[in-house]
Scaffold this active site. Structure first.
Site, PDB file in Angstrom:
ATOM      1  N   ILE A  10      41.318  49.032  49.199  1.00 10.10           N
ATOM      2  CA  ILE A  10      42.199  48.112  49.949  1.00 10.10           C
ATOM      3  C   ILE A  10      43.670  48.322  49.554  1.00 10.10           C
ATOM      4  CG2 ILE A  10      42.148  46.174  48.296  1.00 10.10           C
ATOM      5  CD1 ILE A  10      41.689  44.329  50.756  1.00 10.10           C
ATOM      6  N   ASN A  23      40.901  35.380  40.114  1.00  6.87           N
ATOM      7  CA  ASN A  23      40.269  34.301  39.337  1.00  6.87           C
ATOM      8  C   ASN A  23      41.262  33.138  39.282  1.00  6.87           C
ATOM      9  OD1 ASN A  23      42.167  34.731  37.110  1.00  6.87           O
ATOM     10  ND2 ASN A  23      41.011  36.638  36.847  1.00  6.87           N
ATOM     11  N   ASP A  33      40.675  42.879  41.940  1.00  8.93           N
ATOM     12  CA  ASP A  33      41.796  42.193  41.282  1.00  8.93           C
ATOM     13  C   ASP A  33      42.514  43.176  40.345  1.00  8.93           C
ATOM     14  OD1 ASP A  33      41.970  39.110  39.282  1.00  8.93           O
ATOM     15  OD2 ASP A  33      43.455  40.166  40.516  1.00  8.93           O
ATOM     16  N   SER A 116      33.884  37.521  46.319  1.00 10.66           N
ATOM     17  CA  SER A 116      32.715  37.120  45.513  1.00 10.66           C
ATOM     18  C   SER A 116      31.566  38.110  45.554  1.00 10.66           C
ATOM     19  CB  SER A 116      32.182  35.738  45.939  1.00 10.66           C
ATOM     20  OG  SER A 116      33.100  34.741  45.538  1.00 10.66           O
ATOM     21  N   GLY A 118      31.285  40.948  44.223  1.00 11.58           N
ATOM     22  CA  GLY A 118      31.173  41.849  43.055  1.00 11.58           C
ATOM     23  C   GLY A 118      30.808  41.068  41.810  1.00 11.58           C
ATOM     24  N   TYR A 120      31.409  38.199  40.862  1.00 10.62           N
ATOM     25  CA  TYR A 120      30.961  36.798  41.043  1.00 10.62           C
ATOM     26  C   TYR A 120      29.537  36.695  41.588  1.00 10.62           C
ATOM     27  CZ  TYR A 120      35.448  34.742  39.708  1.00 10.62           C
ATOM     28  OH  TYR A 120      36.548  34.337  39.002  1.00 10.62           O
TER      29      TYR A 120
HETATM   30  N1  APR Z   1      39.317  47.883  47.358  1.00  8.18           N
HETATM   31  C1  APR Z   1      38.452  47.161  48.087  1.00  8.18           C
HETATM   32  N2  APR Z   1      37.381  46.520  47.587  1.00  8.18           N
HETATM   33  C2  APR Z   1      37.169  46.646  46.263  1.00  8.18           C
HETATM   34  C3  APR Z   1      38.021  47.399  45.422  1.00  8.18           C
HETATM   35  C4  APR Z   1      39.143  48.030  46.023  1.00  8.18           C
HETATM   36  N3  APR Z   1      40.013  48.757  45.311  1.00  8.18           N
HETATM   37  N4  APR Z   1      37.532  47.327  44.139  1.00  8.18           N
HETATM   38  C5  APR Z   1      36.405  46.579  44.210  1.00  8.18           C
HETATM   39  N5  APR Z   1      36.177  46.193  45.476  1.00  8.18           N
HETATM   40  C6  APR Z   1      35.075  45.389  46.004  1.00  8.18           C
HETATM   41  C7  APR Z   1      33.838  45.306  45.164  1.00  8.18           C
HETATM   42  O1  APR Z   1      33.026  46.458  45.373  1.00  8.18           O
HETATM   43  C8  APR Z   1      33.198  44.051  45.736  1.00  8.18           C
HETATM   44  O2  APR Z   1      32.421  44.385  46.872  1.00  8.18           O
HETATM   45  O3  APR Z   1      35.537  44.058  46.094  1.00  8.18           O
HETATM   46  C9  APR Z   1      34.396  43.207  46.193  1.00  8.18           C
HETATM   47  C10 APR Z   1      34.660  41.984  45.347  1.00  8.18           C
HETATM   48  O4  APR Z   1      34.301  42.296  43.998  1.00  8.18           O
HETATM   49  P1  APR Z   1      35.194  41.795  42.769  1.00  8.18           P
HETATM   50  O5  APR Z   1      36.465  42.519  42.753  1.00  8.18           O
HETATM   51  O6  APR Z   1      34.327  41.874  41.554  1.00  8.18           O
HETATM   52  O7  APR Z   1      35.542  40.261  43.113  1.00  8.18           O
HETATM   53  P2  APR Z   1      34.630  38.956  42.963  1.00  8.18           P
HETATM   54  O8  APR Z   1      33.183  39.264  43.081  1.00  8.18           O
HETATM   55  O9  APR Z   1      35.231  37.974  43.903  1.00  8.18           O
HETATM   56  O10 APR Z   1      34.901  38.510  41.463  1.00  8.18           O
HETATM   57  C11 APR Z   1      36.196  38.061  41.147  1.00  8.18           C
HETATM   58  O11 APR Z   1      36.343  39.547  39.307  1.00  8.18           O
HETATM   59  O12 APR Z   1      37.953  41.142  39.035  1.00  8.18           O
HETATM   60  C12 APR Z   1      37.566  39.867  38.665  1.00  8.18           C
HETATM   61  O13 APR Z   1      39.609  38.709  38.200  1.00  8.18           O
HETATM   62  C13 APR Z   1      38.547  38.834  39.134  1.00  8.18           C
HETATM   63  O14 APR Z   1      37.533  37.068  37.897  1.00  8.18           O
HETATM   64  C14 APR Z   1      37.675  37.626  39.179  1.00  8.18           C
HETATM   65  C15 APR Z   1      36.344  38.172  39.652  1.00  8.18           C
END
Ligand code: APR
Length: 371
Positions: A10, A23, A33, A116, A118, A120
Protein backbone atom coordinates in the site's frame (compact mmCIF):
# COMPACT_ATOMS: atom_id res chain seq x y z
CA UNK A 1 -17.88 4.83 -8.01
CA UNK A 2 -16.35 1.40 -7.86
CA UNK A 3 -14.48 -0.56 -5.26
CA UNK A 4 -11.29 -2.14 -6.59
CA UNK A 5 -9.08 -4.97 -5.34
CA UNK A 6 -5.30 -4.57 -5.68
CA UNK A 7 -2.42 -6.78 -4.59
CA UNK A 8 0.81 -5.29 -3.27
CA UNK A 9 2.42 -2.80 -0.89
CA UNK A 10 0.00 0.00 0.00
CA UNK A 11 2.98 2.33 0.57
CA UNK A 12 3.52 2.52 -3.17
CA UNK A 13 0.10 3.95 -4.04
CA UNK A 14 0.00 7.60 -5.20
CA UNK A 15 -3.51 8.21 -3.84
CA UNK A 16 -5.00 11.05 -1.83
CA UNK A 17 -4.87 8.89 1.30
CA UNK A 18 -3.81 5.44 2.39
CA UNK A 19 -5.32 4.01 5.53
CA UNK A 20 -3.08 2.59 8.22
CA UNK A 21 -4.06 -0.33 10.45
CA UNK A 22 -2.58 1.24 13.57
CA UNK A 23 -2.69 0.63 17.30
CA UNK A 24 -4.38 2.88 19.84
CA UNK A 25 -1.08 4.50 20.79
CA UNK A 26 -0.30 5.36 17.14
CA UNK A 27 3.21 4.24 17.95
CA UNK A 28 3.92 2.34 14.75
CA UNK A 29 4.48 -1.37 14.92
CA UNK A 30 4.74 -4.32 12.61
CA UNK A 31 2.64 -5.22 9.60
CA UNK A 32 1.29 -2.40 7.46
CA UNK A 33 1.75 0.04 10.36
CA UNK A 34 5.47 -0.69 10.41
CA UNK A 35 5.75 -0.45 6.63
CA UNK A 36 3.96 2.90 6.51
CA UNK A 37 6.04 4.42 9.31
CA UNK A 38 9.24 3.21 7.65
CA UNK A 39 8.26 4.60 4.24
CA UNK A 40 6.83 7.89 5.53
CA UNK A 41 9.91 8.67 7.58
CA UNK A 42 10.53 9.91 11.16
CA UNK A 43 8.27 12.96 10.74
CA UNK A 44 5.32 10.59 10.95
CA UNK A 45 6.11 9.48 14.50
CA UNK A 46 6.24 13.12 15.57
CA UNK A 47 2.95 13.91 13.82
CA UNK A 48 1.20 10.93 15.46
CA UNK A 49 2.15 11.67 19.02
CA UNK A 50 -0.36 14.48 19.73
CA UNK A 51 -3.14 12.50 18.00
CA UNK A 52 -2.92 9.51 20.35
CA UNK A 53 -4.76 7.71 21.80
CA UNK A 54 -6.93 6.54 18.92
CA UNK A 55 -9.57 4.14 20.31
CA UNK A 56 -10.56 1.18 18.15
CA UNK A 57 -13.10 2.23 15.53
CA UNK A 58 -11.90 5.85 15.36
CA UNK A 59 -9.60 7.51 12.80
CA UNK A 60 -6.90 10.19 12.80
CA UNK A 61 -5.33 12.14 9.89
CA UNK A 62 -1.68 12.96 9.23
CA UNK A 63 0.27 14.06 6.13
CA UNK A 64 1.88 11.30 4.07
CA UNK A 65 5.37 12.85 4.38
CA UNK A 66 7.76 10.77 2.21
CA UNK A 67 4.99 8.51 0.89
CA UNK A 68 3.54 8.99 -2.61
CA UNK A 69 0.16 9.25 -0.85
CA UNK A 70 -0.70 12.79 0.20
CA UNK A 71 -2.22 11.77 3.53
CA UNK A 72 -2.49 8.86 5.93
CA UNK A 73 -5.68 8.01 7.78
CA UNK A 74 -4.77 6.04 10.89
CA UNK A 75 -7.47 3.77 12.22
CA UNK A 76 -7.53 0.98 14.75
CA UNK A 77 -9.39 -2.25 14.14
CA UNK A 78 -10.56 -4.70 16.80
CA UNK A 79 -8.40 -7.49 18.15
CA UNK A 80 -10.20 -10.77 17.33
CA UNK A 81 -11.44 -12.59 20.45
CA UNK A 82 -13.66 -15.17 18.76
CA UNK A 83 -16.34 -12.86 17.39
CA UNK A 84 -18.59 -12.51 20.43
CA UNK A 85 -17.20 -9.21 21.76
CA UNK A 86 -18.50 -6.77 19.15
CA UNK A 87 -15.52 -7.22 16.86
CA UNK A 88 -17.54 -6.94 13.64
CA UNK A 89 -19.23 -3.70 14.73
CA UNK A 90 -15.87 -2.20 15.70
CA UNK A 91 -14.34 -3.25 12.39
CA UNK A 92 -17.22 -1.62 10.51
CA UNK A 93 -16.72 1.53 12.58
CA UNK A 94 -13.02 1.63 11.70
CA UNK A 95 -13.87 1.62 7.97
CA UNK A 96 -16.75 4.03 8.41
CA UNK A 97 -14.72 6.54 10.47
CA UNK A 98 -11.90 6.45 7.91
CA UNK A 99 -14.33 6.94 5.01
CA UNK A 100 -16.13 9.76 6.80
CA UNK A 101 -12.80 11.50 7.42
CA UNK A 102 -11.82 11.03 3.76
CA UNK A 103 -15.16 12.44 2.58
CA UNK A 104 -14.81 15.39 4.99
CA UNK A 105 -11.39 16.13 3.47
CA UNK A 106 -12.78 15.85 -0.07
CA UNK A 107 -10.35 13.05 -0.98
CA UNK A 108 -10.99 11.39 -4.36
CA UNK A 109 -8.87 8.25 -3.98
CA UNK A 110 -8.39 6.19 -0.83
CA UNK A 111 -6.67 2.82 -0.37
CA UNK A 112 -7.34 0.50 2.57
CA UNK A 113 -5.32 -2.44 3.89
CA UNK A 114 -7.20 -5.38 5.34
CA UNK A 115 -7.78 -3.88 8.78
CA UNK A 116 -7.37 -6.38 11.64
CA UNK A 117 -6.58 -9.08 9.06
CA UNK A 118 -3.04 -9.61 10.34
CA UNK A 119 -1.66 -9.33 13.87
CA UNK A 120 -5.13 -8.62 15.26
CA UNK A 121 -6.24 -12.02 14.03
CA UNK A 122 -9.57 -11.26 12.41
CA UNK A 123 -10.43 -14.25 10.15
CA UNK A 124 -9.36 -13.08 6.70
CA UNK A 125 -12.43 -14.15 4.72
CA UNK A 126 -14.73 -12.34 7.17
CA UNK A 127 -12.39 -9.33 7.30
CA UNK A 128 -12.58 -9.13 3.49
CA UNK A 129 -16.37 -9.50 3.44
CA UNK A 130 -16.83 -6.74 6.02
CA UNK A 131 -14.32 -4.48 4.25
CA UNK A 132 -16.03 -4.83 0.85
CA UNK A 133 -19.48 -4.32 2.39
CA UNK A 134 -18.44 -1.17 4.22
CA UNK A 135 -16.68 0.27 1.18
CA UNK A 136 -19.73 -0.49 -0.98
CA UNK A 137 -22.15 0.86 1.62
CA UNK A 138 -20.26 4.13 1.57
CA UNK A 139 -19.82 4.17 -2.22
CA UNK A 140 -23.59 3.78 -2.68
CA UNK A 141 -24.48 7.05 -1.06
CA UNK A 142 -21.47 9.37 -1.37
CA UNK A 143 -19.94 11.14 -4.36
CA UNK A 144 -16.46 11.31 -2.80
CA UNK A 145 -14.11 9.50 -2.44
CA UNK A 146 -14.70 8.35 -6.00
CA UNK A 147 -12.05 5.63 -6.04
CA UNK A 148 -11.85 3.11 -3.22
CA UNK A 149 -9.26 0.33 -3.23
CA UNK A 150 -8.90 -2.63 -0.91
CA UNK A 151 -5.22 -3.62 -0.91
CA UNK A 152 -4.31 -7.29 -0.29
CA UNK A 153 -0.62 -7.65 0.49
CA UNK A 154 0.01 -11.26 -0.43
CA UNK A 155 -1.25 -13.51 -3.24
CA UNK A 156 -3.15 -15.75 -0.86
CA UNK A 157 -5.19 -12.85 0.56
CA UNK A 158 -5.78 -11.51 -2.93
CA UNK A 159 -7.04 -14.90 -4.16
CA UNK A 160 -9.27 -15.09 -1.10
CA UNK A 161 -10.73 -11.68 -1.90
CA UNK A 162 -11.44 -12.76 -5.47
CA UNK A 163 -13.24 -15.84 -4.18
CA UNK A 164 -15.29 -13.75 -1.74
CA UNK A 165 -16.31 -11.59 -4.70
CA UNK A 166 -17.12 -14.60 -6.87
CA UNK A 167 -19.33 -16.09 -4.18
CA UNK A 168 -21.60 -13.09 -4.14
CA UNK A 169 -24.96 -14.24 -5.38
CA UNK A 170 -25.51 -13.43 -9.05
CA UNK A 171 -28.21 -11.00 -10.09
CA UNK A 172 -30.23 -13.75 -11.78
CA UNK A 173 -29.97 -16.10 -8.78
CA UNK A 174 -31.08 -13.45 -6.32
CA UNK A 175 -33.96 -12.40 -8.55
CA UNK A 176 -35.14 -16.03 -9.02
CA UNK A 177 -34.75 -16.85 -5.33
CA UNK A 178 -37.03 -13.98 -4.28
CA UNK A 179 -39.51 -14.50 -7.12
CA UNK A 180 -39.81 -18.18 -6.19
CA UNK A 181 -40.12 -17.24 -2.51
CA UNK A 182 -43.02 -14.89 -3.35
CA UNK A 183 -44.86 -17.37 -5.58
CA UNK A 184 -44.42 -20.29 -3.19
CA UNK A 185 -44.98 -18.62 0.17
CA UNK A 186 -46.89 -15.35 0.04
CA UNK A 187 -50.65 -14.82 -0.06
CA UNK A 188 -52.15 -11.92 -2.00
CA UNK A 189 -55.46 -10.75 -0.49
CA UNK A 190 -56.89 -9.28 -3.67
CA UNK A 191 -56.43 -12.36 -5.84
CA UNK A 192 -58.53 -10.98 -8.73
CA UNK A 193 -56.26 -7.95 -9.11
CA UNK A 194 -55.52 -7.01 -12.71
CA UNK A 195 -52.55 -4.75 -12.13
CA UNK A 196 -51.10 -5.54 -8.69
CA UNK A 197 -50.20 -9.13 -9.43
CA UNK A 198 -47.17 -11.26 -8.65
CA UNK A 199 -46.00 -10.44 -12.18
CA UNK A 200 -46.02 -6.75 -11.25
CA UNK A 201 -44.11 -7.47 -8.02
CA UNK A 202 -41.61 -9.58 -9.98
CA UNK A 203 -40.86 -6.65 -12.28
CA UNK A 204 -40.56 -4.28 -9.32
CA UNK A 205 -38.11 -6.81 -7.83
CA UNK A 206 -36.14 -6.84 -11.09
CA UNK A 207 -35.89 -3.03 -11.20
CA UNK A 208 -35.02 -2.74 -7.51
CA UNK A 209 -32.16 -5.27 -7.75
CA UNK A 210 -30.94 -3.69 -10.98
CA UNK A 211 -30.87 -0.19 -9.48
CA UNK A 212 -29.36 -1.57 -6.27
CA UNK A 213 -26.56 -3.37 -8.10
CA UNK A 214 -25.94 -0.36 -10.33
CA UNK A 215 -25.14 1.46 -7.09
CA UNK A 216 -23.08 -1.46 -5.79
CA UNK A 217 -25.28 -1.81 -2.72
CA UNK A 218 -24.29 -4.41 -0.16
CA UNK A 219 -26.07 -7.74 0.09
CA UNK A 220 -28.18 -6.74 3.09
CA UNK A 221 -29.48 -3.70 1.20
CA UNK A 222 -30.35 -5.76 -1.87
CA UNK A 223 -32.20 -8.20 0.40
CA UNK A 224 -34.14 -5.34 2.03
CA UNK A 225 -35.22 -4.08 -1.40
CA UNK A 226 -36.15 -7.58 -2.58
CA UNK A 227 -38.35 -8.25 0.44
CA UNK A 228 -40.20 -4.95 -0.01
CA UNK A 229 -40.72 -5.75 -3.71
CA UNK A 230 -42.39 -9.10 -3.12
CA UNK A 231 -44.48 -8.20 -0.06
CA UNK A 232 -45.63 -4.66 -0.91
CA UNK A 233 -48.92 -5.43 -2.72
CA UNK A 234 -49.92 -8.56 -0.79
CA UNK A 235 -52.57 -6.82 1.34
CA UNK A 236 -54.39 -4.72 -1.24
CA UNK A 237 -58.19 -4.56 -1.12
CA UNK A 238 -58.69 -3.17 -4.64
CA UNK A 239 -56.79 -1.88 -7.68
CA UNK A 240 -57.40 1.76 -6.85
CA UNK A 241 -55.31 3.98 -4.58
CA UNK A 242 -56.18 1.88 -1.54
CA UNK A 243 -54.07 4.15 0.72
CA UNK A 244 -52.89 2.10 3.69
CA UNK A 245 -52.27 -1.11 1.80
CA UNK A 246 -48.55 -0.44 2.31
CA UNK A 247 -48.96 -0.42 6.08
CA UNK A 248 -50.97 -3.63 5.92
CA UNK A 249 -48.28 -5.27 3.80
CA UNK A 250 -45.64 -4.13 6.29
CA UNK A 251 -47.66 -5.74 9.06
CA UNK A 252 -47.92 -9.00 7.09
CA UNK A 253 -44.14 -8.91 6.50
CA UNK A 254 -43.43 -8.49 10.22
CA UNK A 255 -45.79 -11.34 11.11
CA UNK A 256 -44.25 -13.51 8.41
CA UNK A 257 -40.71 -12.79 9.66
CA UNK A 258 -41.51 -13.81 13.23
CA UNK A 259 -43.49 -16.88 12.15
CA UNK A 260 -40.87 -18.13 9.69
CA UNK A 261 -37.57 -16.90 11.14
CA UNK A 262 -37.07 -14.61 8.13
CA UNK A 263 -34.61 -11.82 9.06
CA UNK A 264 -36.69 -8.66 9.54
CA UNK A 265 -35.18 -5.48 8.11
CA UNK A 266 -36.69 -2.22 9.45
CA UNK A 267 -35.88 -0.57 6.14
CA UNK A 268 -38.19 -3.04 4.38
CA UNK A 269 -40.96 -2.17 6.84
CA UNK A 270 -40.50 1.54 6.13
CA UNK A 271 -40.29 1.13 2.34
CA UNK A 272 -43.58 -0.74 2.27
CA UNK A 273 -45.43 1.28 4.88
CA UNK A 274 -44.64 4.53 3.06
CA UNK A 275 -44.59 3.45 -0.58
CA UNK A 276 -48.23 4.59 -0.94
CA UNK A 277 -47.58 7.85 0.92
CA UNK A 278 -45.97 11.17 -0.18
CA UNK A 279 -42.16 11.04 -0.27
CA UNK A 280 -41.88 13.74 2.40
CA UNK A 281 -43.79 11.58 4.90
CA UNK A 282 -41.43 8.70 4.20
CA UNK A 283 -38.37 10.90 4.54
CA UNK A 284 -39.60 12.34 7.84
CA UNK A 285 -40.07 8.86 9.23
CA UNK A 286 -36.57 7.86 8.11
CA UNK A 287 -34.91 10.97 9.56
CA UNK A 288 -36.47 10.25 12.94
CA UNK A 289 -34.97 6.75 13.18
CA UNK A 290 -31.16 6.28 13.20
CA UNK A 291 -31.57 2.61 12.24
CA UNK A 292 -33.02 3.89 8.96
CA UNK A 293 -31.30 7.25 8.58
CA UNK A 294 -27.77 5.93 9.10
CA UNK A 295 -28.23 2.82 6.99
CA UNK A 296 -29.26 4.23 3.60
CA UNK A 297 -32.97 4.26 4.47
CA UNK A 298 -33.62 7.27 2.22
CA UNK A 299 -31.71 5.81 -0.72
CA UNK A 300 -33.46 2.44 -0.47
CA UNK A 301 -36.87 4.13 -0.16
CA UNK A 302 -36.17 6.15 -3.32
CA UNK A 303 -35.00 3.10 -5.24
CA UNK A 304 -38.06 1.16 -4.18
CA UNK A 305 -40.55 3.90 -5.08
CA UNK A 306 -38.89 4.33 -8.47
CA UNK A 307 -38.95 0.58 -9.10
CA UNK A 308 -42.68 0.51 -8.35
CA UNK A 309 -43.14 3.67 -10.45
CA UNK A 310 -41.31 2.33 -13.52
CA UNK A 311 -43.81 -0.53 -13.73
CA UNK A 312 -46.71 1.92 -13.99
CA UNK A 313 -46.03 1.66 -17.72
CA UNK A 314 -48.04 -1.60 -17.54
CA UNK A 315 -51.15 0.57 -17.07
CA UNK A 316 -50.16 2.85 -19.96
CA UNK A 317 -47.45 5.37 -20.77
CA UNK A 318 -49.82 8.10 -19.52
CA UNK A 319 -49.76 6.46 -16.08
CA UNK A 320 -46.12 7.25 -15.35
CA UNK A 321 -45.16 10.87 -14.64
CA UNK A 322 -41.41 10.64 -15.22
CA UNK A 323 -40.92 13.80 -13.15
CA UNK A 324 -41.80 11.59 -10.18
CA UNK A 325 -38.71 9.46 -10.72
CA UNK A 326 -36.08 10.33 -8.15
CA UNK A 327 -32.81 9.69 -9.95
CA UNK A 328 -31.13 9.77 -13.35
CA UNK A 329 -30.46 6.06 -12.96
CA UNK A 330 -34.19 5.36 -12.74
CA UNK A 331 -34.96 7.61 -15.71
CA UNK A 332 -32.34 5.77 -17.75
CA UNK A 333 -34.33 2.54 -17.28
CA UNK A 334 -37.51 3.85 -18.93
CA UNK A 335 -37.04 2.06 -22.29
CA UNK A 336 -36.02 -1.11 -20.49
CA UNK A 337 -39.08 -0.96 -18.22
CA UNK A 338 -41.30 -1.32 -21.30
CA UNK A 339 -39.16 -4.21 -22.62
CA UNK A 340 -39.47 -5.92 -19.24
CA UNK A 341 -43.27 -5.66 -19.47
CA UNK A 342 -43.32 -6.88 -23.09
CA UNK A 343 -40.86 -9.79 -22.74
CA UNK A 344 -40.90 -10.61 -19.01
CA UNK A 345 -37.98 -11.14 -16.57
CA UNK A 346 -37.12 -14.73 -17.53
CA UNK A 347 -36.82 -13.93 -21.24
CA UNK A 348 -34.53 -11.02 -20.41
CA UNK A 349 -32.39 -13.06 -18.03
CA UNK A 350 -31.88 -15.48 -20.91
CA UNK A 351 -31.24 -12.68 -23.39
CA UNK A 352 -28.61 -11.11 -21.09
CA UNK A 353 -27.17 -14.34 -19.72
CA UNK A 354 -24.44 -14.36 -17.03
CA UNK A 355 -24.22 -10.61 -16.60
CA UNK A 356 -23.77 -9.10 -13.15
CA UNK A 357 -26.46 -6.64 -12.12
CA UNK A 358 -24.09 -3.77 -12.77
CA UNK A 359 -23.17 -5.10 -16.24
CA UNK A 360 -26.84 -5.64 -17.06
CA UNK A 361 -27.67 -2.11 -15.94
CA UNK A 362 -24.92 -0.70 -18.13
CA UNK A 363 -26.24 -2.68 -21.08
CA UNK A 364 -29.95 -1.81 -20.80
CA UNK A 365 -29.93 1.71 -19.35
CA UNK A 366 -30.13 4.77 -21.64
CA UNK A 367 -28.42 7.63 -19.79
CA UNK A 368 -29.44 11.18 -20.56
CA UNK A 369 -33.21 10.64 -20.67
CA UNK A 370 -34.92 13.77 -19.38
CA UNK A 371 -38.09 13.62 -17.31
N1 APR B 1 0.68 -3.05 2.31
C1 APR B 1 -0.57 -3.54 2.36
N2 APR B 1 -1.00 -4.44 3.26
C2 APR B 1 -0.09 -4.87 4.16
C3 APR B 1 1.25 -4.42 4.17
C4 APR B 1 1.62 -3.46 3.19
N3 APR B 1 2.86 -2.96 3.13
N4 APR B 1 1.91 -5.06 5.19
C5 APR B 1 1.00 -5.89 5.76
N5 APR B 1 -0.18 -5.80 5.13
C6 APR B 1 -1.42 -6.52 5.41
C7 APR B 1 -1.31 -7.79 6.19
O1 APR B 1 -0.93 -8.86 5.33
C8 APR B 1 -2.73 -7.94 6.69
O2 APR B 1 -3.52 -8.59 5.72
O3 APR B 1 -2.23 -5.68 6.20
C9 APR B 1 -3.22 -6.49 6.83
C10 APR B 1 -3.39 -6.01 8.25
O4 APR B 1 -2.38 -6.64 9.04
P1 APR B 1 -1.61 -5.84 10.19
O5 APR B 1 -0.71 -4.86 9.58
O6 APR B 1 -1.01 -6.87 11.10
O7 APR B 1 -2.75 -5.01 10.96
P2 APR B 1 -3.81 -5.51 12.04
O8 APR B 1 -4.15 -6.94 11.89
O9 APR B 1 -4.91 -4.51 11.98
O10 APR B 1 -3.02 -5.35 13.41
C11 APR B 1 -2.69 -4.04 13.82
O11 APR B 1 -0.41 -4.62 14.12
O12 APR B 1 1.34 -3.61 13.07
C12 APR B 1 0.62 -3.66 14.25
O13 APR B 1 0.81 -1.46 15.18
C13 APR B 1 -0.08 -2.36 14.52
O14 APR B 1 -0.74 -2.98 16.72
C14 APR B 1 -1.19 -2.82 15.40
C15 APR B 1 -1.57 -4.16 14.81
Amino acid sequence: MSVKLWQGDICQLPVDAIVNAANTGLLGGGGVDGAIHAAAGPELDKACRPLAPCPAGEARLTPGFRLPAKFIIHTVGPVWHGGQQGEEELLRQAYHSSLALAAEQGFESVAFPLISGGVYGYPKREAIRVALEELRHFAAAQQKPSELTLVLYDAESYELALSVEAQRETFADRYRRWNDFMCQNLTFNFAESQIHTTAHCARVLFHALLLGEARELADDELEALAAASVFHDTRRLDDHRDVGHGARAAQYYQEYCSAHALKLDPRTVQMMAFHDQPDEDGYAFIEADPALRDHHGRLLYQIFKDSDGLDRLRIGSWALDTKQLRSELSLSLLPFAQELIDLGPEALLKKYKNLSGKELFEKVSRPGIRS
